[in-house]
Write a protein that holds these residues in place. Sequence first.
Motif, short mmCIF file in Angstrom:
data_model
loop_
_atom_site.label_atom_id
_atom_site.label_comp_id
_atom_site.label_asym_id
_atom_site.label_seq_id
_atom_site.Cartn_x
_atom_site.Cartn_y
_atom_site.Cartn_z
N THR A 9 0.82 -1.20 0.00
CA THR A 9 0.00 0.00 0.00
C THR A 9 0.86 1.26 0.00
N PRO A 10 0.25 2.41 -0.31
CA PRO A 10 1.00 3.66 -0.19
C PRO A 10 1.59 3.87 1.19
N GLY A 11 0.92 3.35 2.23
CA GLY A 11 1.45 3.50 3.58
C GLY A 11 2.78 2.80 3.76
N VAL A 12 2.92 1.63 3.13
CA VAL A 12 4.20 0.92 3.20
C VAL A 12 5.31 1.79 2.62
N PHE A 13 5.03 2.42 1.49
CA PHE A 13 6.06 3.23 0.82
C PHE A 13 6.25 4.59 1.49
N ALA A 14 5.23 5.06 2.20
CA ALA A 14 5.40 6.32 2.94
C ALA A 14 6.50 6.17 3.98
N ASP A 15 6.59 4.98 4.60
CA ASP A 15 7.66 4.75 5.57
C ASP A 15 9.04 4.76 4.91
N LEU A 16 9.07 4.52 3.60
CA LEU A 16 10.33 4.47 2.87
C LEU A 16 10.68 5.79 2.20
N LEU A 17 9.86 6.81 2.40
CA LEU A 17 10.09 8.09 1.71
C LEU A 17 11.47 8.68 2.01
N PRO A 18 11.94 8.69 3.27
CA PRO A 18 13.29 9.24 3.50
C PRO A 18 14.37 8.51 2.70
N PRO A 366 4.93 7.93 -2.56
CA PRO A 366 4.49 6.63 -2.03
C PRO A 366 3.39 5.98 -2.87
N GLY A 367 2.40 6.76 -3.28
CA GLY A 367 1.33 6.20 -4.08
C GLY A 367 1.82 5.72 -5.42
N ARG A 368 2.76 6.45 -6.00
CA ARG A 368 3.28 6.06 -7.31
C ARG A 368 4.06 4.76 -7.19
N ALA A 369 4.86 4.62 -6.16
CA ALA A 369 5.61 3.38 -5.97
C ALA A 369 4.67 2.20 -5.75
N ALA A 370 3.60 2.43 -4.99
CA ALA A 370 2.63 1.37 -4.76
C ALA A 370 1.94 0.96 -6.06
N LEU A 371 1.64 1.93 -6.93
CA LEU A 371 1.01 1.62 -8.21
C LEU A 371 1.95 0.79 -9.09
#
Length: 404
Positions: A9-18, A366-371
């Motif tokens: 999910t986008p939430g998973v990738f939000a944690d990876l944003l840094p 994050p959303g783009r990575a999830a897509l």
Amino acid sequence: MTTRPAPLTPGVFADLLPAMLADLAELVGCETPSADRAAFARGAALVARQGARALGADPEVLVREGCTHLRWRLGGGPRRVLVLCHQDTVWPVGTLTAIPWSVVDGVVRGPGCLDMKGGIVLGLTALAQLRAAGTDLDGVTVLVTGDEEVGSPTSADLIREEARGCAAVLVLEAGADDGGLKTGRKGASMYELLVTGRAAHAGLEPEKGISATLELAHQVGAIAALADPGQGTTVTPTALVSGTTTNTVPASGRLSVDVRALTAAEQQRVDAGMRALTPHLPGAVLELRGGVNRPPLEVASSAGLFALAQQVSARLGLPAPEAVTVGGASDGNFTAGIGVPTLDGLGAVGGGAHAAGEHVRTTELPGRAALVAGLVRAVLAAAPGTHGRDVGGLGLPDEGTGGG
């Protein structure tokens, strides 16, 4: 029944944003203009290191006519998904001094951040998380080329070679300014018209000359008339050079012409018109160089994958993406041109590509990575040889087959 892996999910990738921003800062900090092969090789080494960390393998380094390209072929099975990127930029070395890397109020700036180093980071991050989640990436190829911004002269054949037989090509060029996916791209043709006349003294005996400037003036109008706005076809005379001194009838000149068309038929019509040009002045000689560079990415080539992207977005709770047709060409034009389903614009979202205002919006990453991760997983699960639906239908796999 096989248990479906949890969606990334986008939430998973939000944690990876840094971490994504750190990787992007490293790539932007190494300037890679297409024409500077040494600088580009340094950038390729950085991409290779990031990719090895993400994909668990070093890339093949393919050097063609001095230009470095990177290829990862994951697994030993048939090729099914091509993730296509480029790391060359339009910015000369030294641009970082004027446009330094920065992240302010959720906006990334720096030369090449949008076009398209952000896409490289998104793709590698998405694939790394798929690996970590246990998705078998057998059949995925990642190709990072080095000359897209100058027409892909050394990589076009490589791109077509890697795309043949794939179920899908995912192009990580920047999305539209509002995040739309690029489902259509005009084809691009590039021409140079050379005119040879005859020199003469402009004051003493101009009548003995054949003016390349006058000949070009006649040709400019004829060339511009090949455009068809109703079909979306643009034919634009651009750079023009003629003559050497102010008191000499010019004996030579040249004109560059940029052509963009939505369909192959229009592209061929203009090409035929360019090749039918004839001299206006007696004794003038015309020579036409160039031709079709990239075929159009027609909407039909992306329709199935775009429908799949809408399904993946709905499953992930992302806004439904919009379909956008643009005038600029990309390497996705090559893959669509050989009949391989191709979806473009899956990279970073921002604006100002090729301009001083180039930027990426961090909130979209994050959303783009999830897509991207969802699309790769869905295509792999739907491809022949799995329990998913035939990739020709490009629907999400049935419940329990591991897609999503």
